[in-house]
Design a protein around this motif. Structure first.
Motif, PDB file in Angstrom:
ATOM      1  N   ILE A 154     -23.336  44.908  11.545  1.00  0.00           N
ATOM      2  CA  ILE A 154     -23.875  43.913  10.621  1.00  0.00           C
ATOM      3  C   ILE A 154     -23.027  43.760   9.368  1.00  0.00           C
ATOM      4  O   ILE A 154     -22.719  42.642   8.935  1.00  0.00           O
ATOM      5  N   VAL A 155     -22.629  44.867   8.755  1.00  0.00           N
ATOM      6  CA  VAL A 155     -21.906  44.801   7.479  1.00  0.00           C
ATOM      7  C   VAL A 155     -20.598  44.037   7.626  1.00  0.00           C
ATOM      8  O   VAL A 155     -20.312  43.093   6.874  1.00  0.00           O
ATOM      9  N   LEU A 156     -19.777  44.433   8.591  1.00  0.00           N
ATOM     10  CA  LEU A 156     -18.486  43.770   8.769  1.00  0.00           C
ATOM     11  C   LEU A 156     -18.659  42.348   9.303  1.00  0.00           C
ATOM     12  O   LEU A 156     -17.860  41.454   8.975  1.00  0.00           O
ATOM     13  N   TYR A 157     -19.681  42.124  10.095  1.00  0.00           N
ATOM     14  CA  TYR A 157     -19.940  40.774  10.594  1.00  0.00           C
ATOM     15  C   TYR A 157     -20.214  39.818   9.432  1.00  0.00           C
ATOM     16  O   TYR A 157     -19.692  38.694   9.400  1.00  0.00           O
ATOM     17  N   GLU A 158     -21.019  40.268   8.497  1.00  0.00           N
ATOM     18  CA  GLU A 158     -21.324  39.407   7.350  1.00  0.00           C
ATOM     19  C   GLU A 158     -20.088  39.188   6.477  1.00  0.00           C
ATOM     20  O   GLU A 158     -19.901  38.106   5.906  1.00  0.00           O
ATOM     21  N   GLU A 159     -19.223  40.179   6.396  1.00  0.00           N
ATOM     22  CA  GLU A 159     -17.964  39.986   5.666  1.00  0.00           C
ATOM     23  C   GLU A 159     -17.070  38.979   6.389  1.00  0.00           C
ATOM     24  O   GLU A 159     -16.384  38.173   5.752  1.00  0.00           O
ATOM     25  N   LEU A 160     -17.095  39.025   7.719  1.00  0.00           N
ATOM     26  CA  LEU A 160     -16.322  38.067   8.500  1.00  0.00           C
ATOM     27  C   LEU A 160     -16.816  36.641   8.257  1.00  0.00           C
ATOM     28  O   LEU A 160     -16.013  35.710   8.142  1.00  0.00           O
ATOM     29  N   LEU A 161     -18.112  36.452   8.171  1.00  0.00           N
ATOM     30  CA  LEU A 161     -18.666  35.125   7.914  1.00  0.00           C
ATOM     31  C   LEU A 161     -18.164  34.565   6.589  1.00  0.00           C
ATOM     32  O   LEU A 161     -17.847  33.371   6.485  1.00  0.00           O
ATOM     33  N   VAL A 162     -18.093  35.421   5.594  1.00  0.00           N
ATOM     34  CA  VAL A 162     -17.575  34.994   4.288  1.00  0.00           C
ATOM     35  C   VAL A 162     -16.113  34.578   4.429  1.00  0.00           C
ATOM     36  O   VAL A 162     -15.686  33.558   3.876  1.00  0.00           O
ATOM     37  N   ALA A 163     -15.341  35.356   5.181  1.00  0.00           N
ATOM     38  CA  ALA A 163     -13.923  35.047   5.381  1.00  0.00           C
ATOM     39  C   ALA A 163     -13.754  33.719   6.115  1.00  0.00           C
ATOM     40  O   ALA A 163     -12.881  32.912   5.771  1.00  0.00           O
ATOM     41  N   ILE A 164     -14.586  33.479   7.126  1.00  0.00           N
ATOM     42  CA  ILE A 164     -14.501  32.236   7.894  1.00  0.00           C
ATOM     43  C   ILE A 164     -14.795  31.038   7.011  1.00  0.00           C
ATOM     44  O   ILE A 164     -14.169  29.975   7.135  1.00  0.00           O
ATOM     45  N   SER A 165     -15.748  31.195   6.096  1.00  0.00           N
ATOM     46  CA  SER A 165     -16.147  30.079   5.241  1.00  0.00           C
ATOM     47  C   SER A 165     -15.050  29.656   4.281  1.00  0.00           C
ATOM     48  O   SER A 165     -15.033  28.509   3.806  1.00  0.00           O
ATOM     49  N   ASP A 166     -14.112  30.565   3.970  1.00  0.00           N
ATOM     50  CA  ASP A 166     -13.006  30.232   3.068  1.00  0.00           C
ATOM     51  C   ASP A 166     -11.769  30.998   3.531  1.00  0.00           C
ATOM     52  O   ASP A 166     -11.294  31.909   2.861  1.00  0.00           O
ATOM     53  N   ILE A 167     -11.255  30.601   4.691  1.00  0.00           N
ATOM     54  CA  ILE A 167     -10.181  31.362   5.324  1.00  0.00           C
ATOM     55  C   ILE A 167      -8.909  31.370   4.487  1.00  0.00           C
ATOM     56  O   ILE A 167      -8.125  32.324   4.534  1.00  0.00           O
ATOM     57  N   ASN A 168      -8.692  30.339   3.682  1.00  0.00           N
ATOM     58  CA  ASN A 168      -7.475  30.270   2.864  1.00  0.00           C
ATOM     59  C   ASN A 168      -7.454  31.332   1.765  1.00  0.00           C
ATOM     60  O   ASN A 168      -6.389  31.685   1.253  1.00  0.00           O
ATOM     61  N   SER A 169      -8.634  31.832   1.415  1.00  0.00           N
ATOM     62  CA  SER A 169      -8.715  32.870   0.381  1.00  0.00           C
ATOM     63  C   SER A 169      -9.045  34.245   0.961  1.00  0.00           C
ATOM     64  O   SER A 169      -9.188  35.214   0.221  1.00  0.00           O
ATOM     65  N   ALA A 170      -9.170  34.320   2.272  1.00  0.00           N
ATOM     66  CA  ALA A 170      -9.575  35.563   2.922  1.00  0.00           C
ATOM     67  C   ALA A 170      -8.448  36.591   2.913  1.00  0.00           C
ATOM     68  O   ALA A 170      -7.266  36.242   2.893  1.00  0.00           O
ATOM     69  N   ASP A 171      -8.830  37.871   2.942  1.00  0.00           N
ATOM     70  CA  ASP A 171      -7.848  38.949   3.037  1.00  0.00           C
ATOM     71  C   ASP A 171      -7.078  38.828   4.349  1.00  0.00           C
ATOM     72  O   ASP A 171      -7.594  38.310   5.353  1.00  0.00           O
ATOM     73  N   ALA A 172      -5.869  39.363   4.345  1.00  0.00           N
ATOM     74  CA  ALA A 172      -4.993  39.267   5.514  1.00  0.00           C
ATOM     75  C   ALA A 172      -5.639  39.878   6.757  1.00  0.00           C
ATOM     76  O   ALA A 172      -5.426  39.389   7.875  1.00  0.00           O
ATOM     77  N   LYS A 173      -6.435  40.923   6.581  1.00  0.00           N
ATOM     78  CA  LYS A 173      -7.026  41.579   7.758  1.00  0.00           C
ATOM     79  C   LYS A 173      -7.944  40.627   8.524  1.00  0.00           C
ATOM     80  O   LYS A 173      -8.004  40.665   9.756  1.00  0.00           O
ATOM     81  N   TRP A 174      -8.655  39.752   7.797  1.00  0.00           N
ATOM     82  CA  TRP A 174      -9.543  38.813   8.462  1.00  0.00           C
ATOM     83  C   TRP A 174      -8.747  37.700   9.129  1.00  0.00           C
ATOM     84  O   TRP A 174      -9.090  37.252  10.228  1.00  0.00           O
ATOM     85  N   VAL A 175      -7.706  37.242   8.463  1.00  0.00           N
ATOM     86  CA  VAL A 175      -6.835  36.219   9.044  1.00  0.00           C
ATOM     87  C   VAL A 175      -6.211  36.745  10.333  1.00  0.00           C
ATOM     88  O   VAL A 175      -6.153  36.045  11.352  1.00  0.00           O
ATOM     89  N   ASN A 176      -5.760  38.000  10.315  1.00  0.00           N
ATOM     90  CA  ASN A 176      -5.154  38.609  11.497  1.00  0.00           C
ATOM     91  C   ASN A 176      -6.176  38.802  12.610  1.00  0.00           C
ATOM     92  O   ASN A 176      -5.868  38.614  13.789  1.00  0.00           O
ATOM     93  N   LEU A 177      -7.375  39.195  12.237  1.00  0.00           N
ATOM     94  CA  LEU A 177      -8.429  39.384  13.232  1.00  0.00           C
ATOM     95  C   LEU A 177      -8.742  38.070  13.934  1.00  0.00           C
ATOM     96  O   LEU A 177      -8.908  38.019  15.156  1.00  0.00           O
ATOM     97  N   ILE A 178      -8.779  36.993  13.167  1.00  0.00           N
ATOM     98  CA  ILE A 178      -9.144  35.686  13.720  1.00  0.00           C
ATOM     99  C   ILE A 178      -7.982  35.033  14.453  1.00  0.00           C
ATOM    100  O   ILE A 178      -8.121  34.585  15.604  1.00  0.00           O
ATOM    101  N   ASN A 179      -6.823  34.976  13.817  1.00  0.00           N
ATOM    102  CA  ASN A 179      -5.694  34.206  14.357  1.00  0.00           C
ATOM    103  C   ASN A 179      -4.768  35.010  15.257  1.00  0.00           C
ATOM    104  O   ASN A 179      -3.996  34.439  16.025  1.00  0.00           O
TER     105      ASN A 179
END
Length: 218
Positions: free
Chosen positions: A55-80
């Motif tokens: 749950i914790v990391l999932y909710e952090e991922l949702l925040v990253a998805i909502s503003d991917i241009n400002s997301a930390d590199a780890k989320w960009v790498n996880l997604i792309n």
């Protein structure tokens, strides 16, 4: 939440789902496959990501998805996806949650759940596919198994090396471990490797492993 994948992931190849948008060939009052597919994407993308991250990391991922241009590199790498060097100094490739050419771990999971539901709901012996003239029945189990194995490989396969077995021209058998370690990694392996390199990357991710199957949920 806006989903990471959409119906375009199911338009060709192993993940192909025919979208019947002609209401004249569908039973009155039933949703089109396209609408039905959107429902499955919404439900099972969320389920998979919760099972992989907790749950914790999932909710952090949702925040990253909502503003991917400002997301930390780890989320960009996880997604792309990203090519990285693991803690053993070996280059690895994670294709991302979006997948290479839309061969996404999420899409494989959604596809198997869609086939399972379609098989159980619309026919007892296989999928019934409606067309303008009649309904054609066929066994979806081979497609399900192939897609489910692809899902397991992309989702939870470990980085355990598999040796190559060979027989030389004299008939002697041997095992070759050289180059046997996988280059492309699963979601699980990417999370583990990321934490090996940086313990703050995906701390305490809560990962659910799935069982092998030989038919629809069996």
């Amino acid at each position: 939440m806006s989903n990471l994948i959409d119906a375009s992931y199911f338009k060709k190849g192993i993940l192909y789902i025919p979208n019947n948008t002609d209401l004249n060939v569908s039973p009155v009052g039933t949703p089109t496959n396209e609408t039905d597919l959107d429902v499955f994407i919404n439900e099972y993308e969320r389920e998979l990501l919760l099972n992989a991250l907790g749950i914790v990391l999932y909710e952090e991922l949702l925040v990253a998805i909502s503003d991917i241009n400002s997301a930390d590199a780890k989320w960009v790498n996880l997604i792309n996806g990203v090519t990285y060097t693991n803690s053993n100094g070996i280059k690895k490739r994670w294709d991302g949650l979006l997948g290479y050419q839309k061969q996404s771990v999420i899409a494989f999971f959604v596809y198997t759940e869609y086939l399972r539901n379609y098989n159980e709901t619309f026919a007892t012996t296989g999928i019934v596919r409606n067309d303008a003239k009649n309904a054609t029945s066929y066994n979806a189990t081979p497609k399900y198994i192939k897609a489910y194995q692809k899902f397991l490989e992309a989702y939870q396969s470990t980085n355990t090396a598999t040796p190559t077995h060979y027989v030389n021209r004299f008939g002697s058998e041997g095992i070759d471990w050289y180059g046997s370690e996988k280059t492309k990694v699963s979601l699980y392996q990417f999370l583990v490797d990321s934490n090996d390199l940086d313990p703050t990357a995906f701390p305490d991710f809560e990962f659910k492993f799935y069982d092998e199957q030989n038919s629809f949920g069996i």
